[in-house]
Design an enzyme around this catalytic site. Structure first.
Site: not given
Ligand code: OAD
Length: 235
Positions: A91, A109
């Site tokens: 993503q 994305h």
């Molecule tokens: P989020 O910011 O929603 O979630 C990030 C996740 O990574 C969280 O669950 C954290 O707990 C976890 N995390 C953080 N640091 C970490 C580490 N060192 N090791 C393991 N896990 C860790 O990001 P996404 O789920 O990627 O879309 O967000 C999805 C989409 O929402 C993105 O692609 C973007 C956004 O709006 C678009 O731009 C269309």
């Protein structure tokens, strides 16, 4: 780990966190100080293209200051070595998977390093600042180029290829994603329904955590190399 042949790996912002890129859902609900509607929707772009360009120009420039971490490198190793089917679905709009060497990769994305011309519908590589007056390299129109990034309300890329891989995988691994954004948040259900074992790696359980057979709590930079080591050990 039971016998595995076909793998789908879904990655989110958490896999790039240890490289120094901010995740999306910070405590205050803002994305680097902005509301999502301002910088990640077609309506936000129409309302203030200058702000949206400045936001993505800054994020594109930031790519030059970061490097892939151990999690990206482990997945690239898996990609280079795994004899069965493998698809890494990210993503993320950064280029850290490909800089680590991953090839079987889908950017559902879009990518910071690509532009999309709304005048001719061309898509092309774009490394420089874009700004409001960018000239399309395909049709020479000025002011119609936008980041080739999927905003809310738009269709993610390569959905069919992803669905096909999900239906035939026997291992689905979700790394560093909060499970807040569909369709990616639903991939665990598809894979599970089609018989795959499902594993989550995250700092904390995600929203869809109960759907996973196994949840490994920890940093991607530690847990992903460990999982890849387990998968490659019998080969
Ligand atoms: P989020 O910011 O929603 O979630 C990030 C996740 O990574 C969280 O669950 C954290 O707990 C976890 N995390 C953080 N640091 C970490 C580490 N060192 N090791 C393991 N896990 C860790 O990001 P996404 O789920 O990627 O879309 O967000 C999805 C989409 O929402 C993105 O692609 C973007 C956004 O709006 C678009 O731009 C269309």
């Amino acid at each position: 780990m039971p016998e595995v042949r076909n793998i789908v790996v879904l990655t989110g912002a958490g896999i790039s966190a240890e490289s120094g890129l901010a995740t999306f859902r910070a405590e205050d609900g803002l994305w680097e100080g902005h509301r999502v509607e301002e910088v990640a929707t077609p309506a936000g772009f129409a309302a203030d293209p200058g702000l949206v360009h400045a936001f993505y120009d800054a994020r594109r420039a930031r790519l030059g200051e970061v490097v892939p971490n151990a999690a990206h490198e482990a997945l690239a190793r898996l990609d280079a070595t795994w004899p069965g089917e493998l698809l890494i679905v990210t993503q993320n709009v950064d280029d850290l998977h490909e800089r680590a060497g991953a090839k079987r990769l889908v950017h559902m994305h879009g990518k910071l390093l690509r532009g999309w011309c709304l005048a001719c519908d061309g898509r092309f590589g774009w490394a420089a600042p874009m700004g409001e007056e960018a000239v399309c390299p395909a049709c020479d129109a000025a002011g119609a180029v936008r980041p080739d990034i999927v905003w809310f309300g738009e269709m993610p890329y390569e959905m069919e290829r992803i669905e096909t891989a999900l239906r035939s995988c026997d291992l689905f691994v979700s790394i560093g994603t909060s499970g807040a954004v569909y369709p990616a948040a639903g991939y665990v259900q598809t894979a599970k329904y089609c018989g795959a074992r499902t594993v989550e790696i995250n700092l904390a359980p995600s929203l869809g955590s109960v759907m996973f057979d196994e949840v490994r709590i920890g940093r991607a930079g530690v847990e992903v190399p460990r999982l890849v080591g387990e998968l490659l050990a019998p080969l």
